[in-house]
Write an enzyme that holds these catalytic residues in place. Structure first.
Site, PDB file in Angstrom:
ATOM      1  N   SER A   1       9.856   0.131 -11.880  1.00  0.00           N
ATOM      2  CA  SER A   1      11.272  -0.155 -11.633  1.00  0.00           C
ATOM      3  C   SER A   1      11.853  -0.762 -12.906  1.00  0.00           C
ATOM      4  O   SER A   1      11.206  -1.591 -13.549  1.00  0.00           O
ATOM      5  CB  SER A   1      11.408  -1.161 -10.478  1.00  0.00           C
ATOM      6  OG  SER A   1      12.718  -1.715 -10.451  1.00  0.00           O
TER       7      SER A   1
ATOM      8  N   ASP B   1      -1.573   4.002   5.662  1.00  0.00           N
ATOM      9  CA  ASP B   1      -1.614   3.131   4.495  1.00  0.00           C
ATOM     10  C   ASP B   1      -1.548   3.942   3.194  1.00  0.00           C
ATOM     11  O   ASP B   1      -2.556   4.487   2.747  1.00  0.00           O
ATOM     12  CB  ASP B   1      -2.916   2.307   4.557  1.00  0.00           C
ATOM     13  CG  ASP B   1      -3.047   1.384   3.377  1.00  0.00           C
ATOM     14  OD1 ASP B   1      -4.141   0.811   3.184  1.00  0.00           O
ATOM     15  OD2 ASP B   1      -2.063   1.230   2.622  1.00  0.00           O
TER      16      ASP B   1
HETATM   17  C1  LIG Z   1      -4.054  -5.239   2.438  1.00  0.00           C
HETATM   18  C2  LIG Z   1      -3.728  -3.811   2.820  1.00  0.00           C
HETATM   19  C3  LIG Z   1      -4.857  -3.111   3.606  1.00  0.00           C
HETATM   20  C4  LIG Z   1      -5.008  -3.799   4.967  1.00  0.00           C
HETATM   21  C5  LIG Z   1      -4.107  -3.484   5.995  1.00  0.00           C
HETATM   22  C6  LIG Z   1      -4.237  -4.106   7.237  1.00  0.00           C
HETATM   23  C7  LIG Z   1      -5.238  -5.044   7.446  1.00  0.00           C
HETATM   24  C8  LIG Z   1      -5.334  -5.753   8.786  1.00  0.00           C
HETATM   25  C9  LIG Z   1      -5.312  -4.735   9.922  1.00  0.00           C
HETATM   26  C10 LIG Z   1      -6.586  -6.583   8.894  1.00  0.00           C
HETATM   27  C11 LIG Z   1      -4.131  -6.694   8.926  1.00  0.00           C
HETATM   28  C12 LIG Z   1      -6.121  -5.348   6.417  1.00  0.00           C
HETATM   29  C13 LIG Z   1      -5.994  -4.735   5.177  1.00  0.00           C
HETATM   30  C14 LIG Z   1      -3.345  -3.023   1.586  1.00  0.00           C
HETATM   31  N1  LIG Z   1      -3.208  -1.614   1.904  1.00  0.00           N
HETATM   32  N2  LIG Z   1      -2.888  -0.802   0.835  1.00  0.00           N
HETATM   33  C15 LIG Z   1      -4.332  -3.190   0.452  1.00  0.00           C
HETATM   34  N3  LIG Z   1      -5.553  -2.680   0.397  1.00  0.00           N
HETATM   35  N4  LIG Z   1      -6.052  -3.043  -0.802  1.00  0.00           N
HETATM   36  N5  LIG Z   1      -5.142  -3.726  -1.485  1.00  0.00           N
HETATM   37  N6  LIG Z   1      -4.058  -3.781  -0.709  1.00  0.00           N
HETATM   38  C16 LIG Z   1      -2.803  -4.364  -1.153  1.00  0.00           C
HETATM   39  C17 LIG Z   1      -2.960  -5.842  -1.317  1.00  0.00           C
HETATM   40  C18 LIG Z   1      -3.660  -6.365  -2.379  1.00  0.00           C
HETATM   41  C19 LIG Z   1      -3.771  -7.770  -2.523  1.00  0.00           C
HETATM   42  C20 LIG Z   1      -3.189  -8.582  -1.589  1.00  0.00           C
HETATM   43  C21 LIG Z   1      -2.507  -8.035  -0.510  1.00  0.00           C
HETATM   44  C22 LIG Z   1      -2.385  -6.664  -0.361  1.00  0.00           C
HETATM   45  O1  LIG Z   1      -2.037  -9.050   0.272  1.00  0.00           O
HETATM   46  C23 LIG Z   1      -2.428 -10.263  -0.338  1.00  0.00           C
HETATM   47  O2  LIG Z   1      -3.149  -9.956  -1.542  1.00  0.00           O
END
Ligand SMILES: C[C@H](Cc1ccc(C(C)(C)C)cc1)[C@H](NN)c1nnnn1Cc1ccc2c(c1)OCO2
Length: 329
Positions: free
Chosen positions: A199, A35
């Site tokens: 961008s 990530d």
């Molecule tokens: C969400 C992921 C982090 C994660 C990944 C996988 C999972 C599961 C395994 C349970 C499926 C949960 C969490 C992201 N990584 N940088 C993240 N971590 N912190 N912010 N973001 C980006 C963001 C921020 C806000 C939003 C979003 C996204 O989708 C919808 O609203």
């Protein structure tokens, strides 16, 4: 000086890309979500309640002769999608591909939210963001990349995520066979701990690029391409039958015909997201209507160039030059 490569497998609908790592002595194999939008390496562990583990592999620090508890250290992370996890910290040997870091901070989970419990294939997250946003207290810890980069030929890693097929993360080198044409470079703003960039504009289908600054992050941990509402509306205004479906929480549209491409600028180059990648996934069993791979970034504070954008390209995350390179493939 070393280099390394590891294969990452796309899950159904490319919802996440899972990559094998080994922790401890003898090595314990887990599969985690790399990530670039976070900076904690945390894993399911034997310190969790059994009810919160549903099929995941767990890290057992007591079964590793090289684990060493980081006394007094704890961590807690809440992700933007509302999921969360927390626990305590061990130093242990972590190997990815042929690269090994002897004293990597491994954050052992004691608690995880249901989203993680209900994802049987994912044993944790490996943050490839900047260590400035690592959540370990009282002393934030380094990411695997920050620890390994002094041993790399050059302090960068590249992503080659694919649509429904295994991709790869390479460390310390740019594989000239992995891309075509030129790499478009753009400066990185890491002030928020992310791989941030701006961008210069976008286009729908074959129209010319519209000048419209889009500030966002390159985030392998987010599935979709999350953009400003005005751009998302402009895109879906050119997709027949597209509408915002509040029950689905985003724009949906008929799965055929294929929607137009979405193009965004990177410095003086462009990245094209083919229309068939905007068809993220069918929302009904008859496969009549599809959920869009482009959705709004409302409430986040910046745009997110997630997997829908990244899998169209070969992307260089260059910590030495503090720049991102995007190339076609
Ligand atoms: C969400 C992921 C982090 C994660 C990944 C996988 C999972 C599961 C395994 C349970 C499926 C949960 C969490 C992201 N990584 N940088 C993240 N971590 N912190 N912010 N973001 C980006 C963001 C921020 C806000 C939003 C979003 C996204 O989708 C919808 O609203």
């Amino acid at each position: 000086r070393q280099t390394g490569t590891v294969e990452t497998d796309a899950e159904k609908h490319d919802v996440e890309y899972l990559t094998p790592i080994s922790i401890g002595t003898p090595p314990q194999d887990l599969i985690v979500d790399f990530d670039t939008g976070s900076s904690d390496l945390w894993v399911f562990s034997t310190e969790m309640a059994a009810k919160d583990i549903k099929g995941q592999a767990v890290y057992d620090p007591n079964n590793s002769s090289t684990s060493e508890k980081l006394q007094g250290s704890t961590w807690q992370i809440t992700y933007g999608d509302g999921s969360s996890s927390s626990g305590d910290v061990y130093l242990d040997t972590v190997t990815i591909g042929n690269l090994t870091v002897p004293n990597q901070a491994v954050e052992a989970a004691k608690k995880v939210s249901d989203e993680f419990t209900d994802d049987p294939n994912n044993d944790g997250l490996l943050g490839l963001g900047f260590s400035s946003i690592n959540t370990v207290q009282p002393t934030p810890q380094n990411t695997f990349f920050d620890n390994v980069k002094k041993n790399l030929d050059t302090p960068l890693f590249t992503t080659d995520l694919k649509h429904g097929a295994p991709g790869s993360y390479n460390f310390g080198y740019i594989d000239p066979a992995a891309y075509i044409g030129n790499i478009s470079w753009t400066p990185v703003d890491n002030s928020q701990g992310f791989w941030g960039f701006t961008s210069p504009g976008y286009a729908v289908g074959t129209e010319t690029l519209r000048n419209h600054s889009i500030s966002g992050i390159a985030d392998t941990g987010t599935t979709l391409l999350l953009l400003p509402k005005s751009i998302v509306k402009a895109y879906y205004s050119e997709v027949q039958g597209a509408q915002y479906d509040s029950s689905q929480g985003g724009y949906v549209f008929p799965c055929s015909p294929t929607p137009p491409d979405f193009v965004f600028g990177v410095n003086n180059g462009i990245v094209t997201v083919p229309g068939d990648m905007v068809l993220y996934a069918p929302i009904d069993s008859a496969n009549q209507n599809c959920f869009g791979g482009i959705q709004s970034d409302t409430g986040i504070g910046f745009s997110i160039f997630g997997d829908v954008a990244l899998k169209t390209s070969f992307v260089v995350f260059d910590a030495g030059g503090l720049q991102l390179g995007w190339a076609a493939k």
